[in-house]
Every structure is written in structure tokens, then in C-alpha cells.
Design a protein around this motif. Structure first.
Motif, short mmCIF file in Angstrom:
data_model
loop_
_atom_site.label_atom_id
_atom_site.label_comp_id
_atom_site.label_asym_id
_atom_site.label_seq_id
_atom_site.Cartn_x
_atom_site.Cartn_y
_atom_site.Cartn_z
N LEU A 42 45.96 75.29 -42.05
CA LEU A 42 45.84 74.47 -40.13
C LEU A 42 46.38 73.82 -40.11
N GLU A 43 45.37 72.51 -41.13
CA GLU A 43 45.82 71.33 -41.30
C GLU A 43 47.47 70.61 -40.83
N ARG A 44 48.22 71.96 -41.52
CA ARG A 44 49.33 71.76 -40.80
C ARG A 44 50.69 72.14 -40.76
N ALA A 45 50.22 73.33 -40.23
CA ALA A 45 50.46 73.94 -39.34
C ALA A 45 50.85 73.34 -37.97
N VAL B 226 44.82 83.16 -39.29
CA VAL B 226 45.47 82.96 -40.17
C VAL B 226 44.80 83.25 -41.28
N VAL B 227 44.83 83.50 -42.63
CA VAL B 227 44.35 84.75 -43.53
C VAL B 227 44.66 83.84 -45.16
N ALA B 228 44.01 83.61 -45.65
CA ALA B 228 43.85 82.83 -47.10
C ALA B 228 43.22 84.16 -48.25
N HIS B 229 43.75 84.20 -49.29
CA HIS B 229 43.27 85.11 -50.34
C HIS B 229 44.11 84.32 -51.40
N ALA B 230 42.33 83.89 -52.77
CA ALA B 230 42.26 83.45 -53.77
C ALA B 230 42.10 83.88 -54.53
N PRO B 231 42.12 83.63 -56.12
CA PRO B 231 41.00 83.95 -56.99
C PRO B 231 39.10 83.38 -57.04
N THR B 232 39.31 82.92 -56.37
CA THR B 232 37.68 82.19 -55.55
C THR B 232 37.80 81.99 -54.06
N ARG B 233 35.85 81.75 -54.05
CA ARG B 233 36.07 81.69 -52.46
C ARG B 233 36.14 79.51 -52.26
N PRO B 234 36.07 79.21 -53.62
CA PRO B 234 36.33 77.56 -52.98
C PRO B 234 37.82 77.37 -52.90
N GLU B 235 39.07 78.24 -54.23
CA GLU B 235 40.57 78.41 -53.66
C GLU B 235 40.37 78.55 -52.52
N ALA B 236 39.68 80.40 -51.76
CA ALA B 236 40.72 80.55 -50.06
C ALA B 236 40.19 79.72 -49.38
N VAL B 237 39.30 79.25 -49.09
CA VAL B 237 39.01 77.67 -48.59
C VAL B 237 39.82 77.04 -48.00
N ARG B 238 39.69 76.32 -49.23
CA ARG B 238 40.62 75.21 -49.16
C ARG B 238 42.19 75.59 -48.92
N LEU B 239 43.14 76.74 -49.54
CA LEU B 239 43.35 77.01 -48.43
C LEU B 239 44.20 77.12 -47.56
N LEU C 82 54.67 77.13 -32.95
CA LEU C 82 53.83 78.09 -33.55
C LEU C 82 54.27 78.41 -35.26
N GLU C 83 53.93 76.67 -35.61
CA GLU C 83 54.67 77.94 -36.71
C GLU C 83 53.42 77.38 -38.20
N VAL C 84 53.13 78.24 -39.42
CA VAL C 84 51.88 78.10 -40.24
C VAL C 84 52.99 78.11 -41.20
N PRO C 85 52.27 77.12 -42.09
CA PRO C 85 52.86 77.45 -43.64
C PRO C 85 53.30 78.10 -44.83
N HIS C 86 54.25 78.94 -45.29
CA HIS C 86 54.07 79.72 -46.03
C HIS C 86 53.81 79.28 -47.64
N ALA C 87 52.83 79.93 -47.93
CA ALA C 87 52.79 79.75 -49.59
C ALA C 87 51.59 80.96 -49.99
N PRO C 88 52.16 81.45 -51.27
CA PRO C 88 51.43 82.25 -51.72
C PRO C 88 50.11 82.84 -51.82
N GLY C 89 49.69 83.86 -50.57
CA GLY C 89 48.16 83.88 -50.41
C GLY C 89 47.83 83.55 -49.74
N LEU C 90 48.70 83.29 -48.31
CA LEU C 90 48.75 82.87 -47.01
C LEU C 90 49.41 83.89 -46.53
N ARG C 91 48.99 84.93 -45.12
CA ARG C 91 48.77 85.41 -44.09
C ARG C 91 48.85 85.27 -42.79
N LEU C 92 49.96 84.98 -42.11
CA LEU C 92 49.37 84.92 -40.25
C LEU C 92 50.43 86.63 -39.80
#
Length: 655
Positions: free
Chosen positions: A399-402, A381-394, A350-360
Motif C-alpha cells: 500500500l505504501e508503494r502503490a 488489496v490482499v496479502a498472504h504469507a506463512p505468518t501473520r507478521p509477514e502478511a501484515v508487513r507485505l 491506481l497501481e499496486v506493486p506485483h509480488a508473490p502473495g499480493l492480490r488486487l
């Protein structure tokens, strides 16, 4: 007002939420105490705690629902406070009172507030006073066709357990029985009530936070409409597409409810929005919610830390301002394509990529065992970004890369859900999966043949066991080697042919592919001029191949199939380990059944699961009885196929 200082905290829970609370405790310098059942002796939350106390047994009713044992554990470990987490005893007023009576700090609302909000009648009165429309309860004994559809709900809990939609009056008695049994198993209380079911509604809620000094925050809204079996799957904050007037109305109603009961700590007021945007009060959860991280991300707060500080008597500071958008996905060990069947076994990775705005927030780690006794949620898995489309994309990309290896999970479903046009356009309602599940669980559109080729080349690149063999050089092209793999869970077989050349391993009959590099853990291919990398991990006969856009699981097959490995046609096999809780009425050897008819009910992971007749015909063998413990793959019954068999099992059991 006297203030407490919490130095040692027992979390009366398990899994992800216990680990999440411990994380905040470490940040605040608080000693952590876990409780654990026998099934959880090696669980992640036990490993992460400073101290741990055993609760003998494995069933929730014998362990995590035993308030007396939990209080005794807190005393034994020297804890001075108890946090209930969510689920189990978190909304049990009797348990909260027992904690206070033991001289411990209760990290939750006052006992009276829990009692008032546990009363559905009193909660609805409060919402009526705030001007929020209500869904009037329906007496199941007096229900008529005009009352349909109905929603049955457990009175003492949430999380979708004990909930059933009833669309036919004849189904009501059986669904009441099933909902009652499920609620009792999950919460220790089988009370169930009924209310009208709102079609195409949105589930929107308000996070509140209150202290003992008269301050109440309304920390925005969340949308939790994407649900399976009435349990949330994807949540986000703020709830999209709400106008300012509606947001204000919801905030005011939630704040009024908190003030009316003298609330303290974290709580959530839940609403159902009809298709025309009218809000209906559902309930108030007097506890921390699973989806609280999206609110934390948007408001930049630690809600657990705020719970601890308000429990100590400290006042809330100035309310924070919201920023950006957050989306959370719950990763479950379950198979959405097979009626959401929970899965068990070893979680190999169980490995989720690390990136700004991501939380596991995880309740399991690589190597842990997923058992049958509890909820199959692995992590959030939680993503936070300035806008909804950016958070959904992140979030979708993370998840795809996990790397998620082991039992089948809902990971691919989550990725597809986040990228579905209805979700990206914020066309949300609780019927999302009813409409789209088939397309969301269709076989993955990728390149399983090239993934299987990578698996074969990685296997061929491993050093051979034993002494080196001479004579491998030859001038003539070598004969192709073959390997066979079965894709999981689709069962599609791949036969891969390759050979060793002077330039290395190459596919035998795939001219569009060149092997650029082949190692036991990574294969790099040139596919029609595009360089693609495949990470390969082997666990016994299971091979996991992760690429930039998809993940594949294969079972390595022997060169020849053992004919003894065939299953008798018409066999009903247990889809998971569990307990047989009931059989269809009149089910016995010789009974006639129809394909798809529910015959046997299993209880596993606190929920009931139906085992359906695989074909129409006669029941020729029955190996299941209520109370039997069965393992996955156990033979439960056999149906001898016959075309258009008239069923002798009563039709009401088809619900």
C-alpha cells in the motif's frame, strides 16, 4: 438430482464484486453479462463483461434495486443464471424467487434459507439451540437509560449502512429517523431494530460453504474488528488469538445454522466477542462477503467457483486445509481526517506493486470517474504469507508503494493502521478507530519540502514549448527561479528556489541536497549522503510525488494569489456533491447556532453526512433546502461569528 450447466451468467451488481465474479467466469468459460446504471455507463465492470444491459437511471432504487429490471435484463441477454454479488438485492428472498420463477439458475442459497435467516427472531432461535449466547433485542419505544448504549441496525442489509450507536436516550428518535432513511436508500427497506451495544467487542465470523448433498464446510474464522461507521476496513484470516475451544464452538454453531435451514452455497455467520471472550451471535449473511478473499488465500480455494458449482448441483470435494495468514485492506475514496467524507472525481492512477502473495480486486482503473451514487470503495488489496507478521508487513509495504492519484483516499490510514502497535500485537476491537483516529490521520511525517523540490525540478526539466531560445549561457550564477506548491490535503504551502548551473539544476538554499538527475518524471537527489528517488506525475495543476516511504500531492500555485479567490468567513460549503435531505429543526436566517453543531444533512454514496456550523453566531444566509442537489463547494449557508452564541436550534439536533 438434476444438474444445471451454467453457460452465461448475469451479475446483478457493480464495481469490484462484479469484476471479481467475471474473473472466475472467464476461468471457467462462462459468458458474462453486466447490468449498469446511467452513472455506470463507462464503469470497469461494464468494460470487462461480454455483454451489458442498461438499467435507466442512476439512483440505486431505480436501477440495481429493481429486481424486475434485472430479471428482464438477464432474459434479454440470454443469460441462464444470476449471481447477486453482495449488497443491493443479494439477500432479498423475493428477488431470488423471481430469478427462479423466470427459469434462471440462482447462484445463492435456497429462497427459504434466505427468508429464515432474514428473520432475526428465527436466526437467534437457531443460535440459541447451538448454545451460543444472544444479544436480546430492545424495543426502541420502551428503551430506558439502563438499556444504553444501543446499536441500531438495518434489518435488510449490512455494510454499516443504517447503523447508529445511541448513548443518550434523547438522541434515539433522531438516530432512528436517520438510520431508517439510510437503510431505505441502501436496501429499499427502512426496517431498523435495536440491540445492546457491546463495548470493546471483536467482530469475528465463520465462512461456511454447503452443497445439496449434505456437506457443510466451516472454512475457518475471520477477524473484521477494524471498522469505521460500522463498515469493515481491514480483515484477516484466521482470526488471531482465539483458543481452539472457542474456534471449535464457533465452527459448530455456524455449521448447525447452515444445516438447520438447508443451506447451499457460500454464507457467513457473524459473532461479536466481548472483552472477556464470550461470543454473541450477530447475524447470518446469506451471500458472498466483501472479505472472502482472505479465506480464499488461506484455504487455496475460489469461493465464487464453488458457488457456481454448487448452484449447478455439483457436490463439494474434500474440505481443504488451511495454510498461512491473509490480511485484506479496503481502499476507499474518502478523507478519514474529515469525518470519513467520501471523495469524487477522476482516479488518475491506481497501481499496486506485483509480488508473490499480493492480490488486487479493483472496481476502478486509472482514468475512471468516482461518482456520488455508490459506495466509495475503489479496491481491496490482499496479502498472504506463512505468518501473520509477514502478511501484515507485505500488505503495508504494498500500500505504501502503490500509486494512487486523484481524490483523497484512506491509503495512508491503512498503512498506519497495519503498523500500529495494537494491530501488530493483535489487540483488536471495534473501537480501534474511535481511540486512534487522531494519531492515524495526523500530518504525514515525511519530507514534503524535498518532495516539492522534486516537483519543481521535474517541471524545470520539461522541454520548453515553442521555438528554442538562445542566450541562456552565462558565466555568472543565474538568479534563482521559484515555484510555489500547496500540499493536499493539509494546505501547507512550499516555496521552492533553484537555479541552473554548469552541472545542471541545483537547489538554491538547501546545502544538504545535490541533484543527481532530473527528468520530467523522475528526480534523484542526494540528501545528506543518501540517494533518494522521487517519481513525479503531473495532471493539470496537480503534481503527485511518490517516494520509497511516502506519497505527496501538491497543487501548483501561480506566482501571485488572486485576492478574489477568498471565501467569505463563516461559509458552510458542500464537502461533496449530494442531495440535501434535511435541515436542523428551526434552522432559518437569524437562528443562533454553536460551532460544531450539525445544521444540514447531505445524502451521498448511500450514506448521510452532516455539515457542521463553522463558528458560533447567527445564520445570516441559507441557500439549502431538502431535495436540493448541490455540487462540491456549493455555498449552503453563512454564519456570522459571535463569541459564546446561545443556540436557538433545538439541542436534540446536536446528535
Amino acid at each position: 438430482m438434476r444438474r444445471e450447466v451454467i453457460c452465461s451468467l448475469l451479475v446483478a451488481n457493480r464495481g469490484e464484486i462484479a469484476c471479481r465474479i467475471f474473473r472466475t467466469c472467464r476461468d471457467l468459460g462462462i459468458t458474462t453479462v453486466a447490468v449498469y446504471s446511467d452513472a455506470d455507463a463507462d464503469a470497469l465492470h461494464v468494460r470487462e463483461a461480454d455483454l451489458a444491459v442498461r438499467l435507466p437511471g442512476s439512483a440505486p432504487a431505480d436501477t440495481y434495486l429493481r429486481g424486475d429490471l434485472v430479471v428482464a435484463a438477464a432474459r434479454a441477454a440470454g443469460a441462464d443464471a444470476v449471481h447477486p454479488g453482495y449488497g443491493f438485492l443479494s439477500e432479498n428472498a423475493g428477488f431470488a424467487a423471481a430469478v427462479r420463477d423466470a427459469g434462471l439458475v440462482w447462484v445463492g442459497p435456497p429462497v427459504k434459507a434466505i427468508e429464515l435467516m432474514a428473520s432475526k427472531t428465527r436466526a437467534k432461535e437457531l443460535m440459541a439451540a447451538a448454545g451460543v449466547p444472544l444479544l436480546a433485542p430492545v424495543d426502541p419505544a420502551a428503551a430506558t437509560p439502563a438499556d444504553l448504549p444501543l446499536l441500531l441496525k438495518a434489518a435488510s442489509g449490512g455494510g454499516g449502512r443504517g447503523m447508529r450507536i445511541v448513548r443518550e436516550l434523547a438522541e434515539l428518535p433522531g438516530e432512528l429517523e436517520a438510520a431508517t432513511a439510510e437503510a431505505a436508500a441502501a436496501f429499499g427497506d427502512g426496517e431498523v431494530f435495536a440491540e445492546p451495544y457491546v463495548q470493546r467487542g471483536r467482530h469475528v465470523e465463520v465462512q461456511i460453504m454447503a452443497d445439496d448433498h449434505g456437506t457443510v464446510w466451516a472454512l475457518g474464522t475471520r477477524d473484521c474488528s477494524l471498522q469505521r461507521r460500522h463498515q469493515k476496513v481491514i480483515e484477516e484470516a484466521p482470526a488471531p488469538s482465539l483458543d481452539d475451544a472457542l474456534r471449535t464452538r464457533l465452527h459448530e454453531a455456524a455449521t448447525a445454522a447452515a444445516r438447520a435451514v438447508g443451506y447451499r452455497g457460500a454464507g457467513t455467520v457473524e459473532f461479536l466477542l466481548s472483552a472477556d471472550g464470550r461470543p454473541y451471535f450477530l447475524e447470518m449473511n446469506t451471500r458472498l462477503q466483501v472479505e472472502h478473499p482472505v479465506t480464499e488465500a488461506v484455504f487455496g480455494v475460489d469461493i465464487v467457483a464453488l458457488q457456481l458449482r454448487t448452484a449447478e448441483g455439483q457436490p463439494l470435494p474434500e474440505p481443504p486445509a488451511a495454510s498461512g495468514h491473509a490480511v485484506e485492506a479496503r481502499l476507499y475514496a474518502e478523507d478519514p481526517a474529515r469525518d470519513w467524507q467520501p471523495q469524487t472525481g477522476t482516479l488518475l492512477a491506481l497501481e499496486v506493486p506485483h509480488a508473490p502473495g499480493l492480490r488486487l480486486d479493483a472496481g476502478y482503473a486509472s482514468g475512471d470517474t468516482i461518482g456520488v451514487h455508490y459506495d466509495p470503495m475503489l479496491a481491496k488489496v490482499v496479502a498472504h504469507a506463512p505468518t501473520r507478521p509477514e502478511a501484515v508487513r507485505l500488505l503495508a509495504r504494498a500500500l505504501e508503494r502503490a500509486r494512487v492519484h486523484g481524490p483523497v483516499t484512506n491509503r495512508d490510514l491503512l498503512v498506519r493502521s497495519l503498523r500500529h502497535p495494537d494491530f501488530t500485537a493483535a489487540r483488536l476491537d471495534t473501537g480501534f478507530y474511535d481511540r486512534h483516529l487522531e494519531s492515524l490521520t495526523a500530518p504525514v511525517s515525511g519530507d514534503p519540502a524535498r518532495a516539492a523540490l522534486a516537483a519543481a525540478l521535474a517541471q524545470a526539466a520539461r522541454p520548453a514549448a515553442g521555438p528554442a531560445r538562445f542566450g541562456a549561457w552565462r558565466n555568472l550564477p543565474s538568479q534563482p527561479q521559484t515555484k510555489r506548491y500547496r500540499g493536499e490535503p493539509d494546505g501547507v504551502e512550499q516555496t521552492i528556489a533553484y537555479r541552473a548551473t554548469r552541472t545542471g539544476l541545483q537547489p538554491y538554499d538547501d546545502p544538504g541536497v545535490r541533484v543527481l538527475a532530473a527528468a520530467p518524471d523522475r528526480v534523484t537527489l542526494d540528501v545528506d549522503g543518501v540517494t533518494r528517488r522521487f517519481d513525479v506525475t503531473v495532471h493539470g495543476d496537480r503534481v503527485h510525488v511518490d517516494t520509497a516511504g511516502a506519497s505527496y500531492t501538491f497543487t501548483a500555485l501561480p506566482r501571485f494569489t488572486d485576492p478574489a479567490a477568498q471565501t467569505e468567513p463563516g461559509s458552510l460549503l458542500a464537502p461533496m456533491p449530494g442531495t440535501v435531505v434535511r435541515l436542523a429543526e428551526g434552522l432559518a436566517v437569524g437562528a443562533r447556532v454553536r460551532a460544531g453543531q450539525p445544521l444540514i444533512w447531505l445524502e451521498a454514496m448511500k450514506m448521510e453526512h452532516r455539515v457542521l456550523a463553522p463558528a458560533s453566531g447567527a445564520l445570516t444566509a441559507l441557500h439549502a433546502a431538502p431535495g436540493h442537489q448541490v455540487e462540491v463547494g456549493a455555498l449552503l449557508a453563512v454564519v456570522q461569528e459571535a463569541p459564546s452564541a446561545p443556540a436557538t436550534v433545538p439541542p436534540e439536533e446536536n446528535a
